[in-house]
Motif scaffolding. Sequence first.
Motif, short mmCIF file in Angstrom:
data_model
loop_
_atom_site.label_atom_id
_atom_site.label_comp_id
_atom_site.label_asym_id
_atom_site.label_seq_id
_atom_site.Cartn_x
_atom_site.Cartn_y
_atom_site.Cartn_z
N HIS A 5 0.82 -1.03 0.05
CA HIS A 5 -0.02 -0.14 0.03
C HIS A 5 0.86 1.08 0.06
CE1 HIS A 5 0.89 -0.69 4.27
NE2 HIS A 5 0.30 0.66 4.30
N HIS A 7 1.67 3.89 2.20
CA HIS A 7 1.91 4.76 3.40
C HIS A 7 3.58 4.42 3.28
CE1 HIS A 7 -2.15 4.09 5.80
NE2 HIS A 7 -2.06 5.24 5.25
N ASP A 9 5.84 4.15 5.39
CA ASP A 9 6.74 3.07 6.24
C ASP A 9 6.89 1.95 5.39
OD1 ASP A 9 3.71 3.08 6.92
OD2 ASP A 9 4.36 1.86 8.46
N HIS A 10 5.80 1.95 4.14
CA HIS A 10 5.91 0.93 3.20
C HIS A 10 6.29 0.95 1.94
CE1 HIS A 10 3.64 -2.08 6.44
NE2 HIS A 10 3.48 -0.89 6.80
N HIS A 82 -7.32 -1.41 4.65
CA HIS A 82 -6.46 -0.47 5.65
C HIS A 82 -6.43 0.71 4.66
CE1 HIS A 82 -2.78 0.93 7.68
NE2 HIS A 82 -2.32 1.10 6.79
N ASP A 101 -0.81 -4.03 5.85
CA ASP A 101 -1.37 -3.63 6.94
C ASP A 101 -2.70 -4.09 7.35
OD1 ASP A 101 1.05 -2.39 7.75
OD2 ASP A 101 0.52 -0.50 7.53
ZN ZN Z 1 -0.24 1.45 6.58
#
Ligand code: ZN
Length: 212
Positions: A5, A7, A9-10, A82, A101
């Motif tokens: 996805h 975000h 942090d990914h 998510h 997530d």
């Molecule tokens: Zn996430």
Amino acid sequence: MLNTHWHFDHTGGNENLGKAGAIIVAHENVRKRLSTEGFIEFFGMKTKPEPKVALPVVAFTRDLTFHLNGDELVVSHVPRAHTDGDSIVRFRKSNVVHTGDTFFNKLYPFIDTSSGGTVAGVLAAVDGVLKTAGDDTKIIPGHGPLASKADLKVYRDMLAAVSGNIRGQIKAGKSLEQVIASKPTAKYDEVWGKGFLPPEKFVEMLYKNLKK
Ligand SMILES: [Zn+2]
């Protein structure tokens, strides 16, 4: 390389990996969100458009399969979970599932309403994994320790129970303050409440998501 996805942090490694020549693959909504300004409402967090080299080169809409290292990696899009661009990856031969997530193990999950996420979508995504996973399948959550099917079931039951409770209270006309005061997560806090989202923030997030 696959993004589960959008975000940061990914996807934070995309730019460097893209510069090194990696082919980045993701659902089309990941590419859309990475290429424009973003806003995660719950945290009041703005994100800038990513440079071109950090964007997925291959964007898919439903699912796709990688044939790599003698294994088959089946990537499935799960709608409005998510976020609106989540993928779940099943490593068929290795018997491993990466949930992105849609699963936080032993910490309350964040569901990004402002990126199209819904509680119902997360539950549906989890049910899909529970249906196909075996008792010995290794499940990699987006956050938290490596899990089993039994752990995923415990997460599913926690999320269904807490969100069901809050949905009922919203129907009864309760305010956010009243719902928080009723402590709908009380019996889960010992295990789930010490992570990224403390119990009150988790309740607030579900309340705002379910109210929409
Ligand atoms: Zn996430």
